[in-house]
Write an enzyme that holds these catalytic residues in place. Sequence first.
Site, mmCIF file in Angstrom:
data_model
loop_
_atom_site.group_PDB
_atom_site.id
_atom_site.type_symbol
_atom_site.label_atom_id
_atom_site.label_comp_id
_atom_site.label_asym_id
_atom_site.label_seq_id
_atom_site.Cartn_x
_atom_site.Cartn_y
_atom_site.Cartn_z
ATOM 1 N N GLU A 114 -50.156 85.589 39.017
ATOM 2 C CA GLU A 114 -51.573 85.214 39.068
ATOM 3 C C GLU A 114 -52.255 86.083 40.110
ATOM 4 O O GLU A 114 -52.785 87.109 39.793
ATOM 5 C CB GLU A 114 -51.731 83.725 39.377
ATOM 6 C CG GLU A 114 -51.779 82.930 38.086
ATOM 7 C CD GLU A 114 -52.205 81.499 38.246
ATOM 8 O OE1 GLU A 114 -53.391 81.206 38.061
ATOM 9 O OE2 GLU A 114 -51.335 80.657 38.534
ATOM 10 N N GLU A 122 -49.082 74.709 47.393
ATOM 11 C CA GLU A 122 -50.005 74.377 46.305
ATOM 12 C C GLU A 122 -50.067 72.869 46.082
ATOM 13 O O GLU A 122 -51.140 72.295 45.930
ATOM 14 C CB GLU A 122 -49.542 75.069 45.021
ATOM 15 C CG GLU A 122 -50.421 74.788 43.823
ATOM 16 C CD GLU A 122 -50.100 75.695 42.648
ATOM 17 O OE1 GLU A 122 -48.960 76.202 42.584
ATOM 18 O OE2 GLU A 122 -50.990 75.906 41.804
HETATM 19 C C1 BGC Z 1 -54.313 78.405 40.288
HETATM 20 C C2 BGC Z 1 -55.216 77.479 41.036
HETATM 21 C C3 BGC Z 1 -56.484 77.482 40.258
HETATM 22 C C4 BGC Z 1 -56.140 76.793 38.982
HETATM 23 C C5 BGC Z 1 -57.246 76.385 38.091
HETATM 24 C C6 BGC Z 1 -54.004 77.753 38.996
HETATM 25 O O1 BGC Z 1 -53.102 78.401 38.213
HETATM 26 O O2 BGC Z 1 -53.207 78.775 40.994
HETATM 27 O O3 BGC Z 1 -55.203 77.509 42.366
HETATM 28 O O4 BGC Z 1 -57.607 77.031 40.884
HETATM 29 O O5 BGC Z 1 -55.158 77.471 38.268
HETATM 30 O O6 BGC Z 1 -57.170 75.076 38.026
#
Ligand code: BGC
Length: 749
Positions: free
Chosen positions: A339, A631
């Site tokens: 990501e 997270e």
């Molecule tokens: C990310 C988050 C992001 C989210 C959207 C995830 O995969 O890591 O931090 O805001 O997707 O809900």
Amino acid sequence: MKQLHWIKSPIAPAEGAAITFRKEFSLSKPIAQATLYVSAVGVYRVFLNGKKQGRQVLTPGFTSYTSRVQYETLDVTASLQAENRLELTVAPGWAVGHIGYDGGKKAWADHMRAACRLELTYTDGTVQTVEGDSSFEVWTHEVTFADIYHGETIDKTYIPELLGNALPDDDQYPLVPQQGADITEQEYIAPVKLIVTPKGERVLDFGQNMTGYVSLRIKGKRGERVVLTHAEVLDKDGNFYNANYRTAQNRLTFVLSGDEDFFKPGYSFQGFRYVRIDEYPEQAIDPNAFRAIVVHSDLTRTGRFACGDAKINQLYHNIIWGHKSNYLDIPTDCPQRDERLGWTGDTQVFCRTAAINYDVRPFFKKWLGDLRAEQEPNGAIWGTCPEKFASDYHTRIATGWGDVCTIVPWTLYEMYGDDSFLSENFEMMRRWVEYMHGAGPEEFLWLGGTHYGDWLAMDADQDSCAGATSTDLIASAFFANSVDLLIRSGEVLGKDMTEYKTLYANIVKAFRSYFMENGMPKETIAAVSDAERAKDKYDIPVKKGMTQTAIVLILHFNLCLPEERKALVDKLEELIHAFGDKMSTGFLGTPYILHVLSENGRSELAYKLFFNEDNPSWLYSVNHGATTMWEHWNSVKEDGSFWSTSMNSFNHYAYGAVADWMYGKICGVTVLEPGYRRVRLSPAPCERLGFAKCGIDTVQGRLESHWYYADGRICFEFTVPNGCEAEIVLPNGQTETVGGGSYCYSVAQ
Ligand code: BGC
């Protein structure tokens, strides 16, 4: 400056391989000044006579490339000699390598490009330019593979081959001067130990989760290899664990020349604390030959906090490292898995904390430029920025995420008093508000849509990411907040905001009648678009109105009447007790919950939540050895197992937004007028902390707030910069307004 033009390789290099654009030239006369303008579609390093030019790495950074690619301006005078070799090495980077979510793809460009111009001014005043054109040769390179997600291969035995002369390319990817903060190597960390895991794997522990890359000095036989794989954590048995990286390989391969080699990646980065040594020449591993090099945007540190509780100090340390790890040119969600994107929700949640800890002005000037560039014609703002990976590849237009475009400019204006953040972004803010205005079936509410909601809230279903709070309620509350910020911004800029004031009044009225009764949120909310949301893998058709997050948003966004506040705070307290004296809030409720409690006379409950050590709490991860923010509150579960591999980062800064409360409520620094022209200093001493102090280098100068217990009294020491007026409010109610200077008080305990 005269426009730079792109050039490209005449032959496509091997998949993922770097190439070098090279030119040799001689100087006939002494040089007074040499300036190099340089950029690439990809990531580049530029060398003059073998010497790297400029202090930056991973240039030109990550922008919305189809709208703008930054170029650097470098003074290269000192590296010139009579005979010269200019080399521009380009690897795929964000633009040409994998990027995106769900494994990423090559989204922005199908091939690498380079652009440069060297302007030479001789001592006799004449000027000559070396243009980046087809006079440059293109060569293959010892970096035979590089990808942001997958890592890098450096082969010191590799003999570069000539691919031919560069070809001119088209004029896509407009070039602009660098606007963002420099990206630089910031710190060098030696391994703290070499572990042999129960599985027999050899793993270096650098003691700190971070973003950057590992260097190695080594001598071995020609062709021998070192292969390194990265991880953030070990599993409960002490074994290496990197399943949470998903498809991102984060692997470094070094092929030895036979002489003494120094390997340092430069075209990828990894998020890691541990490095597994998968291959190594047959010799003892010397941990000291390795260094972890921390890489991020070069921002001036402005905020510091310390207190008498070691666990809270560790939390603060983790927040700072979460910040450093995720401000590598763009504000990312995380630096390690496939990501590393500029998720807008995470960005808005953390931005106030970021602007206290560091001077983030150049960083955000640049990123907001990309956000503006990517706003859709109908005003929509995407879930990430840069976002336009490809037309079939988009995140969501979601509440609390798109609102980044109102929250960040307003926050930066408050923190720095610089109204250019408002003037440059006002039109974007207004168009986002108009998008929400027309988004649902009701004019004054945002009903329906596909949202992330109160992401990762603890009231979500088992192993689900979607919190229980009605997304219609959340979206309508954020709609109101964004209109409020737009009005305030317009007023600063001297605009007539009558139309938006009427809109705001209508939204609040509609919100109160649709989502509330008797001054409380309704228990359940009739969902408008269950069918639409049920199609989506993350969203369950949530309908709850009576949640901690709903009340927090109503209070924080001022959607209630003054006389309704007390009952709402009582209800919030009741819901917290019912949840085991814990928070059930997620991404959107958590940043505000402690503020709401502190500001409404429940400071003790705020402290109680802050000091909790069970899941969910800030100290849970500290107790589990975290060195950055996680997270999930419980990324490592109580039994030592992990949250699902599909969504489990150990370096996600969002919950680190609590630092804003630490400065704002523990040390009591509230900005009352933009740019710290007027502040309130109203600390909230607490015995468990013993003392707390913070120092903030504001645009007015250094501001300090410090309290401690001594001889049965609580002592306060404040430093107020000149140009700042401070309203000092002590816990016994004593109040005083002061200008620049140092002040001490003490009150009975
Ligand atoms: C990310 C988050 C992001 C989210 C959207 C995830 O995969 O890591 O931090 O805001 O997707 O809900």
